[in-house]
Design a protein around this motif. Sequence first.
Motif, PDB file in Angstrom:
ATOM      1  N   PHE A  13       0.838  -1.205   0.000  1.00 41.81           N
ATOM      2  CA  PHE A  13       0.000   0.000   0.000  1.00 41.81           C
ATOM      3  C   PHE A  13       0.866   1.246   0.000  1.00 41.81           C
ATOM      4  O   PHE A  13       1.863   1.331   0.740  1.00 41.81           O
ATOM      5  CB  PHE A  13      -0.874   0.032   1.258  1.00 41.81           C
ATOM      6  CG  PHE A  13      -2.187  -0.669   1.107  1.00 41.81           C
ATOM      7  CD1 PHE A  13      -3.260  -0.047   0.483  1.00 41.81           C
ATOM      8  CD2 PHE A  13      -2.371  -1.955   1.599  1.00 41.81           C
ATOM      9  CE1 PHE A  13      -4.473  -0.696   0.347  1.00 41.81           C
ATOM     10  CE2 PHE A  13      -3.576  -2.601   1.463  1.00 41.81           C
ATOM     11  CZ  PHE A  13      -4.638  -1.976   0.839  1.00 41.81           C
ATOM     12  N   PHE A  18      -0.058   5.332   0.487  1.00 47.82           N
ATOM     13  CA  PHE A  18      -1.158   6.283   0.680  1.00 47.82           C
ATOM     14  C   PHE A  18      -0.690   7.701   0.364  1.00 47.82           C
ATOM     15  O   PHE A  18       0.505   7.970   0.199  1.00 47.82           O
ATOM     16  CB  PHE A  18      -1.672   6.219   2.124  1.00 47.82           C
ATOM     17  CG  PHE A  18      -2.218   4.875   2.480  1.00 47.82           C
ATOM     18  CD1 PHE A  18      -3.471   4.482   2.060  1.00 47.82           C
ATOM     19  CD2 PHE A  18      -1.460   3.972   3.220  1.00 47.82           C
ATOM     20  CE1 PHE A  18      -3.970   3.228   2.380  1.00 47.82           C
ATOM     21  CE2 PHE A  18      -1.950   2.725   3.545  1.00 47.82           C
ATOM     22  CZ  PHE A  18      -3.215   2.346   3.124  1.00 47.82           C
ATOM     23  N   TYR A  61       0.682  10.343   5.673  1.00 49.90           N
ATOM     24  CA  TYR A  61       0.751   9.528   6.890  1.00 49.90           C
ATOM     25  C   TYR A  61       1.081   8.079   6.554  1.00 49.90           C
ATOM     26  O   TYR A  61       0.442   7.140   7.000  1.00 49.90           O
ATOM     27  CB  TYR A  61      -0.564   9.592   7.677  1.00 49.90           C
ATOM     28  CG  TYR A  61      -0.968  10.991   8.005  1.00 49.90           C
ATOM     29  CD1 TYR A  61      -0.288  11.710   8.992  1.00 49.90           C
ATOM     30  CD2 TYR A  61      -1.980  11.625   7.325  1.00 49.90           C
ATOM     31  CE1 TYR A  61      -0.647  13.019   9.283  1.00 49.90           C
ATOM     32  CE2 TYR A  61      -2.341  12.925   7.608  1.00 49.90           C
ATOM     33  CZ  TYR A  61      -1.678  13.620   8.601  1.00 49.90           C
ATOM     34  OH  TYR A  61      -2.015  14.894   8.889  1.00 49.90           O
ATOM     35  N   ASN A  62       2.109   7.940   5.726  1.00 51.73           N
ATOM     36  CA  ASN A  62       2.457   6.628   5.198  1.00 51.73           C
ATOM     37  C   ASN A  62       3.381   5.824   6.089  1.00 51.73           C
ATOM     38  O   ASN A  62       3.486   4.624   5.945  1.00 51.73           O
ATOM     39  CB  ASN A  62       3.188   6.835   3.876  1.00 51.73           C
ATOM     40  CG  ASN A  62       2.343   6.411   2.714  1.00 51.73           C
ATOM     41  OD1 ASN A  62       1.695   5.384   2.799  1.00 51.73           O
ATOM     42  ND2 ASN A  62       2.356   7.186   1.659  1.00 51.73           N
ATOM     43  N   LEU A  63       4.077   6.540   6.970  1.00 48.93           N
ATOM     44  CA  LEU A  63       5.143   5.872   7.722  1.00 48.93           C
ATOM     45  C   LEU A  63       4.848   5.852   9.211  1.00 48.93           C
ATOM     46  O   LEU A  63       4.092   6.685   9.718  1.00 48.93           O
ATOM     47  CB  LEU A  63       6.471   6.591   7.474  1.00 48.93           C
ATOM     48  CG  LEU A  63       6.895   6.694   6.005  1.00 48.93           C
ATOM     49  CD1 LEU A  63       8.189   7.473   5.884  1.00 48.93           C
ATOM     50  CD2 LEU A  63       7.060   5.304   5.404  1.00 48.93           C
ATOM     51  N   ARG A 123      -4.327   6.944  13.186  1.00 50.38           N
ATOM     52  CA  ARG A 123      -3.952   6.787  11.774  1.00 50.38           C
ATOM     53  C   ARG A 123      -2.851   5.741  11.629  1.00 50.38           C
ATOM     54  O   ARG A 123      -2.867   4.935  10.710  1.00 50.38           O
ATOM     55  CB  ARG A 123      -3.408   8.107  11.231  1.00 50.38           C
ATOM     56  CG  ARG A 123      -4.456   9.085  10.799  1.00 50.38           C
ATOM     57  CD  ARG A 123      -3.741  10.358  10.402  1.00 50.38           C
ATOM     58  NE  ARG A 123      -4.659  11.389   9.997  1.00 50.38           N
ATOM     59  CZ  ARG A 123      -5.099  11.547   8.748  1.00 50.38           C
ATOM     60  NH1 ARG A 123      -4.709  10.734   7.812  1.00 50.38           N
ATOM     61  NH2 ARG A 123      -5.928  12.518   8.457  1.00 50.38           N
ATOM     62  N   GLU A 124      -1.908   5.809  12.558  1.00 54.06           N
ATOM     63  CA  GLU A 124      -0.782   4.883  12.469  1.00 54.06           C
ATOM     64  C   GLU A 124      -1.248   3.439  12.695  1.00 54.06           C
ATOM     65  O   GLU A 124      -0.732   2.510  12.066  1.00 54.06           O
ATOM     66  CB  GLU A 124       0.274   5.273  13.494  1.00 54.06           C
ATOM     67  CG  GLU A 124       1.669   4.912  13.061  1.00 54.06           C
ATOM     68  CD  GLU A 124       2.700   5.657  13.862  1.00 54.06           C
ATOM     69  OE1 GLU A 124       2.892   6.861  13.604  1.00 54.06           O
ATOM     70  OE2 GLU A 124       3.301   5.038  14.742  1.00 54.06           O
ATOM     71  N   LEU A 162      -2.712   2.396   9.585  1.00 52.01           N
ATOM     72  CA  LEU A 162      -1.653   2.090   8.623  1.00 52.01           C
ATOM     73  C   LEU A 162      -1.088   0.686   8.867  1.00 52.01           C
ATOM     74  O   LEU A 162      -0.895  -0.097   7.928  1.00 52.01           O
ATOM     75  CB  LEU A 162      -0.525   3.131   8.748  1.00 52.01           C
ATOM     76  CG  LEU A 162       0.733   2.856   7.938  1.00 52.01           C
ATOM     77  CD1 LEU A 162       0.438   2.942   6.442  1.00 52.01           C
ATOM     78  CD2 LEU A 162       1.850   3.825   8.300  1.00 52.01           C
ATOM     79  N   ALA A 221      -3.385  -1.765   7.579  1.00 51.15           N
ATOM     80  CA  ALA A 221      -3.327  -1.809   6.114  1.00 51.15           C
ATOM     81  C   ALA A 221      -2.092  -2.568   5.643  1.00 51.15           C
ATOM     82  O   ALA A 221      -2.116  -3.242   4.620  1.00 51.15           O
ATOM     83  CB  ALA A 221      -3.323  -0.387   5.559  1.00 51.15           C
ATOM     84  N   LEU A 222      -1.017  -2.467   6.416  1.00 47.20           N
ATOM     85  CA  LEU A 222       0.221  -3.136   6.016  1.00 47.20           C
ATOM     86  C   LEU A 222       0.164  -4.636   6.285  1.00 47.20           C
ATOM     87  O   LEU A 222       1.042  -5.378   5.849  1.00 47.20           O
ATOM     88  CB  LEU A 222       1.410  -2.532   6.768  1.00 47.20           C
ATOM     89  CG  LEU A 222       1.718  -1.069   6.429  1.00 47.20           C
ATOM     90  CD1 LEU A 222       2.897  -0.574   7.242  1.00 47.20           C
ATOM     91  CD2 LEU A 222       1.987  -0.892   4.945  1.00 47.20           C
TER      92      LEU A 222
END
Lengths: 234, 410
Positions: free
Chosen positions: A89, A91, A94-96, B300-301, B304, B307-308
């Motif tokens: 994924f 995005f 806020y990807n990390l 959010r994290e 994430l 999602a991962l």
Amino acid sequence: MSDIACRELCKTFHQGGETITALDHVSLDIEEGSFVCLFGPSGSGKTTLLNALGGLDTPDSGAITVGGQRLDGLSRGELADLRLHNIGFVFQAYNLITVLTARENVEFIMQVQGVPAGERRALATRVLEEVGLAGLEGRRPGELSGGQQQRVAVARAIATSPALVLADEPTANLDSRSAAQLMDLFVTLNKERGVTFVISTHDARVMGYARRLIGMRDGLIVSDEQQQPHAMDV
Amino acid sequence: MSLPLAALGTLAWRNLWRNHRRTLIMLAAIAIGVWAMIFMAALMRGMTDQMVRNGLQTLPGELQLHQRDYRRDPSVVNSMEPPAGELLQVLQSAPVAGWAGRVRVPAVISSERGSRSVTLLGIDPEAEQALGSLPEDLFEGRGLEGKGDRGLVIGASLARRLETALGKRVVIMSQDPDNNVAERGARVVGIYRGRLQGDEDRFVYAGRAAVQELLGIGQQISEIAVSGNDYRRVDEWYPRIAAAAGSGLETLTWTELDPFLGSMLAVQDGFTLVFMVVVFLALSFGLVNTLVMAIFERVREIGLMQALGMRPGLILGQIMLESLFLLCLGLVAGNLLAVLTIAPLASGIDISSVAQGMEMMGMSATLYPALHVQDMLMSTAVVIILGLLASLAPAWRASRLDPVAALTRD
């Protein structure tokens, strides 16, 4: 693995007493090794479709098959496993994970997968090099630019060699140069590794990279065309 | 799938320090809570120890042997022969630290101004020394010089009540085995201050041989008091002595001789546990709030991570680990604080301002906090078990977050 088939997907949301149709009987097939762009205005259903393909969101009705596996019968844990091993994924933001360094972010999925420490460290270093972040492995997300953060996210998404990468507005927060570099990277990965890309965007320059363009509006697929890809002008 | 503990551990540890100030405040709260648990337990242990030891010095001994009917009728009629043979051998070997044969009968002591009923103790001072049952604070006169000493050592309070003094003669009166009055005059050779005022009024000490002669019972004694110097381990050596004493004698441990005193230990253990749980329940609100805030800040994290491909169980595990780290750090700090604050109090805390009230509970004017490893372990268990239980709800909620909603949270 990455052949995708959607049949009659429907999804509605309720917001402020109003019913919003995000997906309206969407049917779609995506072949392995494709480079697909979903485009359309905000609220057209691109992100909802992307989330449904990744098993993050459950449609109200319809069926999704990814690599021959139906998603509608899978538990939360099984969907998580599917994403862990097969789907990358990226995005918009806020990807990390902010408390981990660039290398640790890339290693994270491999750690959860149980890849031995030496192997995942070497792989993370190599992939970060590939995305042009050599020397920045020890930096935390707050110490990287938006473009660099997106590259780390891409590195993480491809480190485990997933068959499918789902990217939701990956260039939305990037300047033109960074966006072009990121899209070049996607194209290279698609060509060299055969990774399937499904990218949602409303950026016309990004669409130029796709071999297939799927237009959406009000939860419906309104166009589906093959095209000759062309890089964006920077 | 194997549990990626290293990955979860790294995440949990770093997340813990995202908000230093909040974590440090929570750590301080846990440390102070743990300190309070251990410190209060040490004070309570000290109080109980003192009450039990004072009680044992009065009994005296951790184990006593009597004629079978003595407890029903503690008169001279139910006396017994001094120990001999196998019993004497057992009494003279480890783990017995000391023993004493004593005559113990009800008596009346009279001065020219008054009379009081007392317990007359005919003792061998040398043997009693090992039991710690001799009056410690002899503030006037001398102690008994041997089992043949014909003088009397009485308590200061009794001396006041009888309006008598050191060197004066009093009359001591009891019954002999034939139920005849046995009495004789004796000089007060020492006046003691007891650990408890009640002891001063109650116990009158005389040489054992002198009392045996007064009562006309030859070498007979009323009881044998035995000490092993550790009242908590008496059950380990009790059976050997009971076997050697045979069925003719009754062998009783201190918990049987004084059930109230015996129940103190169990009551104290229970009370300590309840206290610890109550302290932690108050603390748990802060802990849960800290976790809820920490989760809220990184919804959010968490989305994430889902999602991962992180399974809900792993997200739950990561948050539980975070809580465990916080609890462990708080425990280390709290235990350290407890050791550092209790160690300087080893010489005792002066509670003389409330000593009169405490005396009614069998305590003296100095309180010695007793730091027990078992209390540290108990507080650790309470904090870890209840802490993890309290953390379960926020961790569970985090693991069940809808990933799409979490990723789009403002």
